[in-house]
Scaffold this motif. Structure first.
Motif, PDB file in Angstrom:
ATOM      1  N   TYR A  36       0.818  -1.214   0.000  1.00  0.00           N
ATOM      2  CA  TYR A  36       0.000   0.000   0.000  1.00  0.00           C
ATOM      3  C   TYR A  36       0.847   1.257   0.000  1.00  0.00           C
ATOM      4  O   TYR A  36       2.050   1.218   0.233  1.00  0.00           O
ATOM      5  CB  TYR A  36      -0.951   0.002   1.200  1.00  0.00           C
ATOM      6  CG  TYR A  36      -0.283   0.080   2.554  1.00  0.00           C
ATOM      7  CD1 TYR A  36      -0.057   1.316   3.169  1.00  0.00           C
ATOM      8  CD2 TYR A  36       0.105  -1.063   3.242  1.00  0.00           C
ATOM      9  CE1 TYR A  36       0.534   1.397   4.420  1.00  0.00           C
ATOM     10  CE2 TYR A  36       0.687  -0.997   4.490  1.00  0.00           C
ATOM     11  CZ  TYR A  36       0.908   0.235   5.068  1.00  0.00           C
ATOM     12  OH  TYR A  36       1.499   0.310   6.306  1.00  0.00           O
ATOM     13  N   PRO A  48      -4.438   0.553  -0.601  1.00  0.00           N
ATOM     14  CA  PRO A  48      -3.896  -0.756  -0.948  1.00  0.00           C
ATOM     15  C   PRO A  48      -3.821  -0.907  -2.465  1.00  0.00           C
ATOM     16  O   PRO A  48      -4.777  -0.599  -3.173  1.00  0.00           O
ATOM     17  CB  PRO A  48      -4.900  -1.739  -0.336  1.00  0.00           C
ATOM     18  CG  PRO A  48      -6.173  -0.971  -0.223  1.00  0.00           C
ATOM     19  CD  PRO A  48      -5.780   0.466  -0.036  1.00  0.00           C
ATOM     20  N   VAL A  81      -9.547   4.841   3.528  1.00  0.00           N
ATOM     21  CA  VAL A  81      -8.929   3.834   2.672  1.00  0.00           C
ATOM     22  C   VAL A  81      -9.409   4.068   1.245  1.00  0.00           C
ATOM     23  O   VAL A  81     -10.601   4.231   0.999  1.00  0.00           O
ATOM     24  CB  VAL A  81      -9.292   2.399   3.122  1.00  0.00           C
ATOM     25  CG1 VAL A  81      -8.739   1.372   2.139  1.00  0.00           C
ATOM     26  CG2 VAL A  81      -8.772   2.132   4.533  1.00  0.00           C
ATOM     27  N   PRO A  83      -9.192   1.957  -1.885  1.00  0.00           N
ATOM     28  CA  PRO A  83      -8.786   0.652  -2.393  1.00  0.00           C
ATOM     29  C   PRO A  83      -8.574   0.630  -3.910  1.00  0.00           C
ATOM     30  O   PRO A  83      -9.515   0.695  -4.683  1.00  0.00           O
ATOM     31  CB  PRO A  83      -9.943  -0.265  -1.987  1.00  0.00           C
ATOM     32  CG  PRO A  83     -11.134   0.630  -1.950  1.00  0.00           C
ATOM     33  CD  PRO A  83     -10.612   1.974  -1.513  1.00  0.00           C
ATOM     34  N   CYS A  85      -6.520  -1.912  -5.117  1.00  0.00           N
ATOM     35  CA  CYS A  85      -6.429  -3.358  -5.306  1.00  0.00           C
ATOM     36  C   CYS A  85      -7.835  -3.918  -5.522  1.00  0.00           C
ATOM     37  O   CYS A  85      -8.743  -3.654  -4.737  1.00  0.00           O
ATOM     38  CB  CYS A  85      -5.797  -3.982  -4.061  1.00  0.00           C
ATOM     39  SG  CYS A  85      -5.948  -5.767  -3.976  1.00  0.00           S
ATOM     40  N   TRP A 121       4.775  -0.439  -8.326  1.00  0.00           N
ATOM     41  CA  TRP A 121       3.553  -1.190  -8.043  1.00  0.00           C
ATOM     42  C   TRP A 121       3.371  -2.272  -9.057  1.00  0.00           C
ATOM     43  O   TRP A 121       2.604  -3.062  -9.137  1.00  0.00           O
ATOM     44  CB  TRP A 121       2.357  -0.247  -8.035  1.00  0.00           C
ATOM     45  CG  TRP A 121       2.697   1.004  -7.301  1.00  0.00           C
ATOM     46  CD1 TRP A 121       2.963   2.217  -7.854  1.00  0.00           C
ATOM     47  CD2 TRP A 121       2.842   1.168  -5.896  1.00  0.00           C
ATOM     48  NE1 TRP A 121       3.274   3.115  -6.870  1.00  0.00           N
ATOM     49  CE2 TRP A 121       3.204   2.513  -5.647  1.00  0.00           C
ATOM     50  CE3 TRP A 121       2.717   0.315  -4.799  1.00  0.00           C
ATOM     51  CZ2 TRP A 121       3.423   3.011  -4.376  1.00  0.00           C
ATOM     52  CZ3 TRP A 121       2.939   0.829  -3.536  1.00  0.00           C
ATOM     53  CH2 TRP A 121       3.292   2.155  -3.332  1.00  0.00           C
TER      54      TRP A 121
END
Length: 121
Positions: A36, A48, A81, A83, A85, A121
């Motif tokens: 992350y 993440p 958060v 996200p 992912c 990444w």
């Protein structure tokens, strides 16, 4: 860790903020992780980017445990958060009581940060 015969050890979840990794460790071996990044704007948040589980531990709830702990840690720290992912995003949709949705502004900021150096990444 479980000592019951036939049961796999319960992984310990260890956050390494400097490395941007939440790791699942069982019997001194990393069996999965969430990679992350940390955002400061438009608000303090964690994003993440990847969830990876060792093939020998797939289907044992490791990724789900990582996602749940990721959101729990962010909540304890008062962080949003974002996200990126796909696994974590789908987990969040299935667990809205544990995973507040991210604003489009926050998701855009996270995507932009990843785009700054996609080789990471």
């Amino acid at each position: 860790m479980s000592d019951t015969p036939g049961e796999r050890p319960v992984p310990e979840l260890i956050d390494d903020r400097t490395a941007g990794m939440l790791r699942a460790v069982a019997e001194d071996e990393v069996i999965g992780h969430i990679q992350y990044l940390v955002l400061e704007t438009p608000e303090a948040a964690l994003a993440p980017v990847h969830t990876i589980v060792d093939p020998g531990h797939e289907g044992q709830g490791v990724a789900s445990a990582l996602a749940a702990e990721f959101y729990a840690r962010a909540d304890r720290e008062g962080l949003a958060v974002a996200p990126l992912c796909t696994y974590v995003a789908k987990w969040a949709q299935r667990h809205p009581e544990q995973a507040a949705p991210a604003s489009e502004e926050l998701l855009s900021a996270a995507r932009a940060k990843v785009a700054e150096d996609p080789t990471l990444w």
